[in-house]
Structures are given as structure tokens and as C-alpha cells.
Design a protein around this motif. Structure first.
Motif, mmCIF file in Angstrom:
data_model
loop_
_atom_site.group_PDB
_atom_site.id
_atom_site.type_symbol
_atom_site.label_atom_id
_atom_site.label_comp_id
_atom_site.label_asym_id
_atom_site.label_seq_id
_atom_site.Cartn_x
_atom_site.Cartn_y
_atom_site.Cartn_z
ATOM 1 N N PHE A 1 1.053 4.021 -2.897
ATOM 2 C CA PHE A 1 0.730 5.412 -2.550
ATOM 3 C C PHE A 1 1.819 6.360 -3.030
ATOM 4 O O PHE A 1 1.546 7.388 -3.642
ATOM 5 N N ASN B 1 -7.238 15.797 -8.438
ATOM 6 C CA ASN B 1 -7.140 14.412 -7.993
ATOM 7 C C ASN B 1 -7.778 14.161 -6.631
ATOM 8 O O ASN B 1 -8.211 13.045 -6.347
ATOM 9 N N TYR B 2 -7.834 15.195 -5.787
ATOM 10 C CA TYR B 2 -8.255 14.958 -4.403
ATOM 11 C C TYR B 2 -9.438 15.789 -3.913
ATOM 12 O O TYR B 2 -10.136 15.376 -2.981
ATOM 13 N N ASN C 1 -12.874 14.104 -3.712
ATOM 14 C CA ASN C 1 -12.904 12.775 -3.095
ATOM 15 C C ASN C 1 -12.296 12.860 -1.691
ATOM 16 O O ASN C 1 -11.119 12.549 -1.488
ATOM 17 N N SER D 1 1.802 6.620 -6.914
ATOM 18 C CA SER D 1 0.689 7.425 -7.423
ATOM 19 C C SER D 1 0.844 8.882 -7.039
ATOM 20 O O SER D 1 0.490 9.779 -7.813
ATOM 21 N N ARG E 1 -12.536 11.031 0.938
ATOM 22 C CA ARG E 1 -11.978 9.783 1.474
ATOM 23 C C ARG E 1 -10.596 9.498 0.907
ATOM 24 O O ARG E 1 -9.697 9.063 1.624
ATOM 25 N N LYS E 2 -10.447 9.738 -0.388
ATOM 26 C CA LYS E 2 -9.135 9.549 -1.014
ATOM 27 C C LYS E 2 -8.112 10.496 -0.408
ATOM 28 O O LYS E 2 -6.971 10.106 -0.125
ATOM 29 N N ARG F 1 0.831 -1.202 0.000
ATOM 30 C CA ARG F 1 0.000 0.000 0.000
ATOM 31 C C ARG F 1 0.866 1.252 0.000
ATOM 32 O O ARG F 1 0.605 2.220 -0.706
ATOM 33 N N ARG G 1 -7.259 9.300 3.146
ATOM 34 C CA ARG G 1 -6.370 8.131 3.131
ATOM 35 C C ARG G 1 -4.944 8.538 2.793
ATOM 36 O O ARG G 1 -3.985 8.063 3.411
ATOM 37 N N ALA G 2 -4.801 9.409 1.792
ATOM 38 C CA ALA G 2 -3.463 9.845 1.384
ATOM 39 C C ALA G 2 -2.766 10.593 2.510
ATOM 40 O O ALA G 2 -1.580 10.374 2.779
#
Length: 236
Positions: free
Chosen positions: A10, A90-91, A94, A13, A96-97, A6, A100-101
Motif C-alpha cells: 500500500f 487512481n481512486y 473505484n 503504491s 472500493r479501492k 499489504r 481500502r486505501a
């Protein structure tokens, strides 16, 4: 093994989204945009006061002054560069994304320590210590002493009392007793060179108050008042 995978995904990306050129400002790393975006998108969405609690918390975490974060947040708000725009696209839609990041970033070994993960980050000891509790007088901090000094210049000795509305208001804001605020005002009376008081105070906070006076007491009261107004945002 899955966790390492993971992390690897991460980082890969993230670097696809973020540019690698950080030469323009060694104190700023592209990863920080994620953390700053979280604050910007928190309700109410938009620019946050420089000394709001969330901005100060992030500033201490990154060892970057809150005023620098405010400048960066303006850049984020205006999408000033293609890099920022890519991160935003990109963020921003979102949560949640983004969460998480940001969480994964914080979990990386050495995060927030300038001598390891963020090698090259310059620390400003003075401003960071201003937010640290004074040993033996918790939760009192130098920032709170700055606010009391600002109040000192707006009162007369006769009004430095528990019954004074301004004293009560500041005490409520900082969540301390009015007695403590009055005690600090009295200490500043001994720091004031214009009064030339002959009596002695044995307050353990005298040295701390003298340090704050040396930094702000000899300057323009308007400048101190402006700073104090911004610092108040932390306590709201």
C-alpha cells in the motif's frame, strides 16, 4: 506476515501516485487527499459545507481546521495540480479501492496523532476544544454556546422564553431542551455589560458563557451570525 505485506504494498503504491514535496504546507500531507476525497464523493457528490459533521470529524482527526479542509476540497474539485489529478484518476472511479486505501491509512500506527505519525502538524487547541463536550454538562459544547449567543442578539429579554419559535427551533436543531436554551440565554443576560444587572447568577456555566462572550460578544453581530449559520450545518 500477510498484513505487513499489504501495508508495504500500500505504501509503495501510494507513493508512486503521490508526490513527496510537502514543503509548501507542513500542515498538509498528501495522504490526506484520500480521506478528503471520500467526503467529496459521498452523496451528494461535490463540495461539502465547512462545518458539516463529516468535515468537522475529519478536521478533528487530522488536527486541521475545517476551513483549511474546505480550501483543500476546492483544490481537489478543480484538480488544481498534476498530483491531485493523478490521485483523482487512481481512486475516484473505484470507491472500493479508495475505501481500502483510506482504511489502511487509518490503521497505521499513530494515525491522527501529531506527535507520531504526522510529526509537524500544528494543532489549534481552541477550535478543537470548541467541539468537545463540556465536562459535567454533556452533550453541551462551546459550539452550542456560540449558537445560543447568536440567538441572544436576535431576541429581547422578554422573548427569551420556551414559547418563542426561535428558541424552539434552536433547541430542536441542537437536540436539547428548550429549558436549557432559555437557561443559557439568561446566563448571557448576566454577561452583557450593557445591561449592568445587579442580581447574581450561580449557574455553573457562567464562566463558559463569559469565555464565549469575550470571544464573540464584543464583535460585530453580523460576523457572529455568519459563523453561527455555518456552524448549524454540523447539527443538520
Amino acid at each position: 506476515m500477510k498484513r505487513c505485506f499489504r501495508y508495504a504494498n500500500f505504501i509503495v503504491s501510494l507513493h508512486r501516485v503521490l508526490a513527496n514535496d510537502m514543503a509548501k504546507n507542513q500542515k498538509w500531507h498528501d495522504e490526506y487527499w484520500l480521506l478528503l476525497m471520500q467526503i467529496y464523493l459521498s452523496k451528494p457528490v461535490g463540495m461539502k459545507p465547512t462545518y458539516s459533521r463529516e468535515m468537522v470529524k475529519l478536521a478533528l482527526e487530522l488536527h486541521i481546521h475545517p476551513t483549511t479542509l474546505t480550501v483543500k476540497m476546492r483544490e481537489l474539485s478543480a484538480l488544481e495540480t498534476p498530483r491531485i489529478e493523478r490521485i483523482w484518476n487512481n481512486y475516484s472511479q473505484n470507491p472500493r479501492k479508495l475505501s481500502r486505501a483510506a482504511k489502511l491509512l487509518r490503521e497505521m500506527k499513530g494515525f491522527g496523532r501529531a506527535d507520531e505519525f504526522y510529526d509537524g502538524v500544528e494543532t489549534a487547541e481552541t477550535w478543537e476544544k470548541d467541539w468537545e463536550p463540556i465536562e459535567g454538562h454533556e452533550p453541551l459544547t462551546p459550539v452550542m454556546l456560540i449558537l445560543v449567543l447568536d440567538l441572544y442578539f436576535r431576541l429581547t429579554p422578554a422573548t427569551m422564553a420556551k414559547e418563542t419559535p426561535e428558541v424552539q427551533e434552536l433547541a430542536r436543531l441542537m437536540k436539547v431542551s428548550t429549558a436549557l436554551v432559555v437557561d443559557l440565554l439568561e446566563v448571557y443576560l448576566h454577561c452583557d455589560p450593557c445591561l449592568k444587572r445587579r442580581d447574581v447568577t450561580f449557574s455553573p456555566l457562567l464562566i463558559r458563557c463569559q469565555q464565549i462572550w469575550q470571544r464573540y460578544g464584543n464583535g460585530e453581530p453580523e460576523d457572529l451570525a455568519e459563523l453561527a449559520a455555518q456552524l448549524c450545518e454540523y447539527f443538520k
